[in-house]
Design a protein around this motif. Sequence first.
Motif, mmCIF file in Angstrom:
data_model
loop_
_atom_site.group_PDB
_atom_site.id
_atom_site.type_symbol
_atom_site.label_atom_id
_atom_site.label_comp_id
_atom_site.label_asym_id
_atom_site.label_seq_id
_atom_site.Cartn_x
_atom_site.Cartn_y
_atom_site.Cartn_z
ATOM 1 N N THR A 12 -7.616 -30.502 -32.427
ATOM 2 C CA THR A 12 -8.584 -31.108 -31.842
ATOM 3 C C THR A 12 -10.091 -31.723 -32.028
ATOM 4 O O THR A 12 -10.704 -30.081 -33.075
ATOM 5 C CB THR A 12 -8.401 -30.607 -30.162
ATOM 6 O OG1 THR A 12 -9.123 -29.395 -30.809
ATOM 7 C CG2 THR A 12 -7.392 -30.599 -29.804
ATOM 8 N N THR A 14 -11.641 -25.725 -19.884
ATOM 9 C CA THR A 14 -11.281 -26.200 -20.647
ATOM 10 C C THR A 14 -10.131 -27.225 -19.865
ATOM 11 O O THR A 14 -9.781 -28.411 -19.916
ATOM 12 C CB THR A 14 -10.563 -25.745 -22.150
ATOM 13 O OG1 THR A 14 -11.373 -24.989 -23.156
ATOM 14 C CG2 THR A 14 -9.377 -26.798 -22.852
ATOM 15 N N THR A 60 -13.856 -31.389 -30.777
ATOM 16 C CA THR A 60 -15.108 -32.056 -29.955
ATOM 17 C C THR A 60 -16.356 -32.176 -30.144
ATOM 18 O O THR A 60 -16.964 -30.920 -30.915
ATOM 19 C CB THR A 60 -14.746 -30.998 -28.768
ATOM 20 O OG1 THR A 60 -13.285 -31.128 -28.683
ATOM 21 C CG2 THR A 60 -15.456 -31.275 -26.936
ATOM 22 N N SER A 100 -10.343 -27.548 -33.732
ATOM 23 C CA SER A 100 -9.551 -27.033 -33.867
ATOM 24 C C SER A 100 -7.925 -27.085 -34.745
ATOM 25 O O SER A 100 -7.870 -28.619 -34.240
ATOM 26 C CB SER A 100 -8.337 -25.672 -32.655
ATOM 27 O OG SER A 100 -8.002 -27.129 -31.784
ATOM 28 N N SER A 148 -6.335 -34.130 -17.859
ATOM 29 C CA SER A 148 -4.953 -34.667 -17.572
ATOM 30 C C SER A 148 -4.309 -34.713 -16.670
ATOM 31 O O SER A 148 -4.711 -33.882 -15.369
ATOM 32 C CB SER A 148 -4.748 -33.067 -18.375
ATOM 33 O OG SER A 148 -4.747 -32.918 -19.527
ATOM 34 N N GLU A 184 -3.723 -29.194 -25.793
ATOM 35 C CA GLU A 184 -4.890 -28.045 -25.647
ATOM 36 C C GLU A 184 -3.826 -26.756 -26.617
ATOM 37 O O GLU A 184 -4.341 -25.806 -27.005
ATOM 38 C CB GLU A 184 -5.622 -27.665 -24.788
ATOM 39 C CG GLU A 184 -6.561 -28.928 -24.259
ATOM 40 C CD GLU A 184 -7.587 -28.630 -24.559
ATOM 41 O OE1 GLU A 184 -7.947 -27.876 -25.995
ATOM 42 O OE2 GLU A 184 -8.463 -29.771 -24.549
ATOM 43 N N LEU A 239 -1.850 -31.315 -20.504
ATOM 44 C CA LEU A 239 -2.917 -29.805 -21.085
ATOM 45 C C LEU A 239 -2.292 -29.163 -21.989
ATOM 46 O O LEU A 239 -3.267 -28.862 -23.332
ATOM 47 C CB LEU A 239 -2.723 -29.218 -19.295
ATOM 48 C CG LEU A 239 -3.641 -28.095 -20.293
ATOM 49 C CD1 LEU A 239 -5.833 -28.616 -20.337
ATOM 50 C CD2 LEU A 239 -3.796 -26.948 -18.314
ATOM 51 N N SER A 289 -10.257 -31.182 -19.635
ATOM 52 C CA SER A 289 -8.911 -32.056 -20.245
ATOM 53 C C SER A 289 -8.923 -33.168 -19.443
ATOM 54 O O SER A 289 -8.809 -34.389 -20.778
ATOM 55 C CB SER A 289 -8.030 -30.729 -19.816
ATOM 56 O OG SER A 289 -7.459 -31.324 -18.560
ATOM 57 N N ILE A 316 -5.800 -21.278 -22.881
ATOM 58 C CA ILE A 316 -6.779 -22.230 -22.270
ATOM 59 C C ILE A 316 -7.258 -21.849 -21.014
ATOM 60 O O ILE A 316 -6.762 -21.513 -19.895
ATOM 61 C CB ILE A 316 -5.639 -23.426 -22.236
ATOM 62 C CG1 ILE A 316 -4.503 -23.657 -23.360
ATOM 63 C CG2 ILE A 316 -6.731 -24.466 -21.939
ATOM 64 C CD1 ILE A 316 -3.711 -24.424 -23.057
ATOM 65 N N GLN A 350 -14.128 -35.828 -26.908
ATOM 66 C CA GLN A 350 -12.981 -35.293 -27.732
ATOM 67 C C GLN A 350 -11.663 -36.100 -28.665
ATOM 68 O O GLN A 350 -11.336 -36.856 -28.029
ATOM 69 C CB GLN A 350 -12.535 -34.167 -27.145
ATOM 70 C CG GLN A 350 -11.541 -33.209 -27.540
ATOM 71 C CD GLN A 350 -11.021 -32.093 -26.349
ATOM 72 O OE1 GLN A 350 -11.641 -31.406 -26.629
ATOM 73 N NE2 GLN A 350 -9.406 -32.082 -26.168
ATOM 74 N N GLU A 384 -8.076 -35.942 -30.122
ATOM 75 C CA GLU A 384 -6.775 -35.098 -30.629
ATOM 76 C C GLU A 384 -5.904 -36.115 -31.106
ATOM 77 O O GLU A 384 -5.605 -36.927 -31.099
ATOM 78 C CB GLU A 384 -6.228 -35.279 -29.131
ATOM 79 C CG GLU A 384 -7.342 -34.239 -28.282
ATOM 80 C CD GLU A 384 -6.761 -34.476 -26.429
ATOM 81 O OE1 GLU A 384 -7.413 -33.838 -25.442
ATOM 82 O OE2 GLU A 384 -6.195 -34.540 -26.591
ATOM 83 N N THR A 402 -2.038 -18.286 -27.027
ATOM 84 C CA THR A 402 -2.876 -18.956 -27.400
ATOM 85 C C THR A 402 -3.623 -19.585 -26.249
ATOM 86 O O THR A 402 -2.328 -19.018 -25.098
ATOM 87 C CB THR A 402 -2.780 -20.698 -27.489
ATOM 88 O OG1 THR A 402 -1.794 -20.699 -29.351
ATOM 89 C CG2 THR A 402 -3.980 -21.622 -27.255
#
Length: 656
Positions: free
Chosen positions: A565, A53, A567, A534, A59, A69, A65, A57, A49, A577, A579, A47
């Motif tokens: 998530t 993003t 968005t 996602s 965050s 994400e 984060l 975020s 990020i 967004q 989550e 993955t």
Amino acid sequence: MNAKWACLLLLAPLFGAEEEQDVLPTLVVDADQPNSVLPAHFAGNATVIDAETIALSGSRSVADLLAAEGGVRFTSTSGNAADGTAHLRGFGENAASRVLILVDGRPINRADMASASWLEVPIARLERVEILRGSQTARFGDHAVGGVIHLITKQPGSPHTSIEAAAGNDGTSIQRLSHQQPIGQHGLTFDFERNLTDGWRENAGHELESASLRWTTPLLPALEADFGLQWADERGGFPGPLTKDRLLADPRQSIYALYGQADQYFTEQTRWSGDATFTARRDAWTLELPISLHQRDLAWNFGPGFHTDNLLATYRLAPHLAWDTERISLHAGIEAQQDTLDLAQFAEIERIHRTSTSSLERQVFSLHAGGEAEPWDGLHLTGDFRWTRATTDARSKSLIAPKDASLNFQRGNQESNTAMQLGLRWEPTSNTATWLRYDRLYRLPSTDEIASYQGFPLTQPFNDQLRAETGRQFEIGAEWQPGAWTFRTNGFVQWLEGEILYDYHQNLNVNLADTRRAGWETFIGYQSRHWDASIQGTTLKAEFENGPYSGKEIYLVPRHELTATLTCRPIDTFTLQGEFQHVSSSYEGNDFLNTQEKLPGYNIFNLLISYQARPGLSLYCRINNLLDERYSTLKYSGLWYPAAGRQFLLGFRLER
């Protein structure tokens, strides 16, 4: 217009019939990213990020984060994810020793069992995050049994300045400053962050101030240098566990505050680190020489009579040679690391009467080599091999019980291990891939799994019989990227021989049993002009294969994890967004027989709203645990560690 209003409410289906398909880039592994450790043709589940993003975020910390994400599960004894433990691939207890954390390719895991601070690398400094799931010990060495989390910081480039400030409930406030400035052929990057919170629970406050400076400069036409200096000052409290009755009555209370001892339970630490990397390039050859020094001065207070000053110094040298052509790439290197811990324990928080002194040194030396070949178009073969030798020496002296053998000792041991990785990735078309990977792995015992030097005597003060966990892993998977969609699925099974766990019957860390973890991971992603979505989930079973608990599930490992998530951007300047995180129940810590009340599962919803008021200025509001669910991420022997309830953060980000 109806679709956009539905988007605002996060209720519209993912595929609106008339939606304009200006497709955003899907997840692509890019080997040209600076400091990336993710191969261009990785035979595994990864993955990424990206910078956009991260910037949007909202965050508070890297941990927030990664959870939102990256689909990474965190547990914490304080309720603050910033000082929590990351879990990958079904590791529960001591997961901090089984997930490798890299910063620009350099490991920051501590030699003992404690987690690295997730505020150690402030978000303002981050450019990119890479998460590699599954064993990677052949490539990276110790700790990488469950996976690797790689934090890539900003490199000097074009002039750029960003200022961010935010405030929220529970006394939370954040100030961030980041600046990049080219100076001729040189580059300068500076970052500063101040991050404060009183904590959702009593005595769970956390404070951080940090700064970093990075300088890049060419030395010769084919030689460049990169220098970095980082400083951080951090303080955090311990709220302690609660019985079930106290949890139901008030999960925000601290047992230590209740008894008037909150001022005896906290940590203070200062960290300094410096690094330099010299890189020489000529034709297809690249030679890198990274050097780093990390020092942490920790004052640890865990109740009356348990006050420790802990000085940790880590030195690392890792020369690396690589040869890259269109079809074949090879690399080889040497890694040498020394960890030195000096501890002094005191009878009172004022540190007047010293009760014991201890020191511990560990040297780890590794040789590694590997490469990638493309014998036919679309077929990529990878292989890595590593040999490691670790030497540990421990000394402890009690000033109040000088004849107690469990508190006075001088011992040492040595151990050698090997790891291997073989991977095959087939890309029959530009948007499809399948892979197969085999790993032979190991994990060295952490220093305080071996030695009793932290003030809590074990049955054996230095366990000469404790050896590294070793094992093997198989993984198979596939990925398909049709247009705006990404589908990825993979299955894995990992066997560990002699997994290290604390046996409370023996009061000793032991190679308890052989274990097996088998699971399936799935990712579905969709990106377009107005919608991003996602969902990624893991189904996993972890159990003992032999020994007194054969067939029982390993405690603190949930069977199911899922993050999602959604968005939407009804207009280019507005983002909404949602989550979601689901974690199923698991057996409580120390429940080897699987007979005690389970740690219940939980479902968490977060919400992020972002608005670009004008070019370079964005406003955001983040609400974590939107529905204020009361839950715990840890439970040991009937004692609960509550997680945070609803938290909100309002902030702005200015860039120029």
